[in-house]
Design an enzyme around this catalytic site. Sequence first.
Site, PDB file in Angstrom:
ATOM      1  N   CYS A  10       0.550  -8.862  -0.412  1.00 50.38           N
ATOM      2  CA  CYS A  10       0.401  -9.082   1.026  1.00 50.38           C
ATOM      3  C   CYS A  10      -0.411 -10.356   1.231  1.00 50.38           C
ATOM      4  O   CYS A  10      -0.494 -11.191   0.322  1.00 50.38           O
ATOM      5  CB  CYS A  10      -0.224  -7.859   1.707  1.00 50.38           C
ATOM      6  N   ARG A  63      -2.671  -3.783   2.935  1.00 47.61           N
ATOM      7  CA  ARG A  63      -1.361  -3.221   2.608  1.00 47.61           C
ATOM      8  C   ARG A  63      -1.063  -3.170   1.121  1.00 47.61           C
ATOM      9  O   ARG A  63      -0.614  -2.128   0.617  1.00 47.61           O
ATOM     10  CB  ARG A  63      -0.262  -4.014   3.339  1.00 47.61           C
ATOM     11  N   ASP A  92       0.726  -5.571   9.698  1.00 46.74           N
ATOM     12  CA  ASP A  92      -0.586  -5.732   9.080  1.00 46.74           C
ATOM     13  C   ASP A  92      -1.647  -4.968   9.879  1.00 46.74           C
ATOM     14  O   ASP A  92      -1.983  -5.356  10.999  1.00 46.74           O
ATOM     15  CB  ASP A  92      -0.936  -7.218   9.028  1.00 46.74           C
TER      16      ASP A  92
HETATM   17  P1  4NP Z   1      -3.547  -7.509   4.227  1.00 46.97           P
HETATM   18  O1  4NP Z   1      -4.333  -7.698   5.618  1.00 46.97           O
HETATM   19  O2  4NP Z   1      -2.677  -8.748   4.065  1.00 46.97           O
HETATM   20  O3  4NP Z   1      -2.709  -6.279   4.452  1.00 46.97           O
HETATM   21  O4  4NP Z   1      -4.581  -7.374   3.162  1.00 46.97           O
HETATM   22  C1  4NP Z   1      -5.147  -8.820   5.868  1.00 46.97           C
HETATM   23  C2  4NP Z   1      -6.502  -8.727   5.652  1.00 46.97           C
HETATM   24  C3  4NP Z   1      -7.316  -9.826   5.937  1.00 46.97           C
HETATM   25  C4  4NP Z   1      -6.759 -10.988   6.442  1.00 46.97           C
HETATM   26  C5  4NP Z   1      -5.392 -11.070   6.636  1.00 46.97           C
HETATM   27  C6  4NP Z   1      -4.586  -9.983   6.357  1.00 46.97           C
HETATM   28  N1  4NP Z   1      -7.579 -12.082   6.755  1.00 46.97           N
HETATM   29  O5  4NP Z   1      -7.051 -13.110   7.225  1.00 46.97           O
HETATM   30  O6  4NP Z   1      -8.797 -12.022   6.559  1.00 46.97           O
END
Ligand code: 4NP
Length: 142
Positions: free
Chosen positions: A9, A15, A117
């Site tokens: 991800c 995720r 997300d």
């Molecule tokens: P993930 O969610 O891609 O599902 O881990 C996110 C967590 C943090 C960030 C972006 C997506 N961020 O930009 O900090």
Amino acid sequence: MTHRILCVCLGNICRSPTAEAALRAELGGRATIDSAGTGNWHVGKPPYGPMQAAALTRGLDLSALRARQVRPADFQRFDLILAMDATNHADLAAMDPGGAARLAMYLEPLGGGDVPDPYYTRDFDGALDLVLRAARAWASRL
Ligand code: 4NP
């Protein structure tokens, strides 16, 4: 055959670590599973607290996982790389050096599409529902 699967991800704190734990629970010794992020903001950090709490209510303990960034060698080390959304898929396709790995959407067995997300939607339970359903579908397919 033992599958080597990498879930990817953006941040590797919501995720993909959840997908890693869900696939590990479903596939057991039939697969080696890891996860990584296309971004580097959270490298070395455990999964996001609200995601961990939601996962634990479904029996998934994410506490030992630590974020890392995808690297080119992953396209040799893994035979299946699963993108959690279309942006992750495009970013992975752009960095694919032509390794052995097949790149696919994590939701492919459910007909494709994105895992929204939860870092932004705040719907951790909805993301878990999708992640768990797809893990069961992968387990019956692999
Ligand atoms: P993930 O969610 O891609 O599902 O881990 C996110 C967590 C943090 C960030 C972006 C997506 N961020 O930009 O900090």
